[in-house]
Design an enzyme around this catalytic site. Structure first.
Site, PDB file in Angstrom:
ATOM      1  N   ARG A  46       0.815  -1.221   0.000  1.00  0.00           N
ATOM      2  CA  ARG A  46       0.000   0.000   0.000  1.00  0.00           C
ATOM      3  C   ARG A  46       0.841   1.261   0.000  1.00  0.00           C
ATOM      4  O   ARG A  46       0.487   2.246  -0.656  1.00  0.00           O
ATOM      5  CB  ARG A  46      -0.945  -0.013   1.207  1.00  0.00           C
ATOM      6  N   ASP A 156     -15.020   9.136   9.846  1.00  0.00           N
ATOM      7  CA  ASP A 156     -13.955   8.191   9.528  1.00  0.00           C
ATOM      8  C   ASP A 156     -12.630   8.929   9.625  1.00  0.00           C
ATOM      9  O   ASP A 156     -12.578  10.153   9.415  1.00  0.00           O
ATOM     10  CB  ASP A 156     -14.131   7.611   8.118  1.00  0.00           C
TER      11      ASP A 156
END
Length: 283
Positions: A46, A156
């Protein structure tokens, strides 16, 4: 000054064990998320995208950047890259059935005279499908919901996910789990192969970036909190603290709904279990 060429797109970046340990420690400090050693390949894959975007040649250079006190923007990008965002409309559908068939009717039946306040929090909302599923349920199942002071808070830590949720556009294929009657009522199909969430839902849901381990600026208490498949990434002491904070911000008798692999067993004595990862505040 000539800009250094970007590394080849197929360049492989090797993440050393000590570099992984340093990144994992930073992520835990920033978010509370604990990365097991088995996640080393995930981190390497990632963050390789960030190295390519920045034109870097190795993880040592990347660590020089993210450990700089002035590099808050890149640390935010690192957190965005490493947080998991698996979600979907009406995922774990029994939770929405319980919200619509049990929780909302009880709130409507037992609300104090003159009170019409309803607050639901989607904590760890990812790209927004969960809070929009909550909003659809409220609109469909709560009688005269337009007369209520109703809001769904969606938060979030990932700023990219918050922006996606706020836009309210999704690939049409993702809408397959939305009940047909809700699809017709709340989703507008666009020519681009996407669906747009109806304005009535976007008005009902407020998206905000929030780190659950930081300060909570919300005023007032919530009737229901959805925090599903989030605390599984935290260690037990952090989970215990978070559940206690949820109890503090829930109204008396409020509900906490967690993910299918999560439990409050031996972590909190302030809730009673109602079955299927649904809990109700008792203290």
């Amino acid at each position: 000054m000539t800009q250094a060429p970007l590394p080849p797109a197929n360049l492989q970046f090797d993440l050393a064990r000590e570099e992984f340990v340093q990144i994992a420690a930073m992520l835990r400090q920033e978010t509370g998320i604990s990365l097991a050693n088995s996640k080393m390949d995930l981190v390497q894959g990632r963050l390789a995208r960030r190295l390519r975007a920045l034109g870097l040649g190795n993880f040592a250079q990347y660590l020089e950047i993210v450990t700089d006190p002035e590099a808050a923007d890149e640390r935010r990008q690192m957190v965005n890259a490493l947080t998991t965002n698996l979600t979907g409309f009406f995922r774990e559908a029994h939770h929405f059935d319980y919200l619509g068939d049990t929780i909302l009717p009880e709130i409507a039946r037992t609300r104090p005279a003159g009170s019409s306040r309803l607050r639901i929090w989607s904590a760890g909302c990812s790209s927004g499908e969960e809070p929009y599923s909550i909003a659809m349920t409220v609109c469909a199942k709560l009688p005269d919901w337009q007369c209520w002071d109703a809001r769904v808070l969606a938060t979030d830590i990932d700023t990219n996910m918050v922006a996606t949720g706020r836009a309210g556009q999704y690939e049409a294929s993702r809408a397959g789990t939305v009940p047909e009657s809700y699809r017709k009522r709340f989703l507008l199909r666009l020519d681009s192969g996407t669906v747009q969430v109806a304005e009535v839902l976007r008005d009902l849901v407020a998206f905000r970036q929030l780190n659950l381990l930081g300060a909570w600026p919300m005023r007032g208490r919530f009737n229901v909190i959805f925090c599903r498949n989030v605390v599984i990434y935290f260690d037990k002491p952090t989970q215990r603290t978070l559940f206690d904070r949820f109890a503090d911000i829930l109204a008396p008798g409020g509900w906490l709904i967690v993910g299918h692999s999560e439990t409050l067993f031996r972590l909190s004595d302030r809730f009673e279990a109602l079955g299927r990862t649904i809990y109700r505040k008792t203290a």
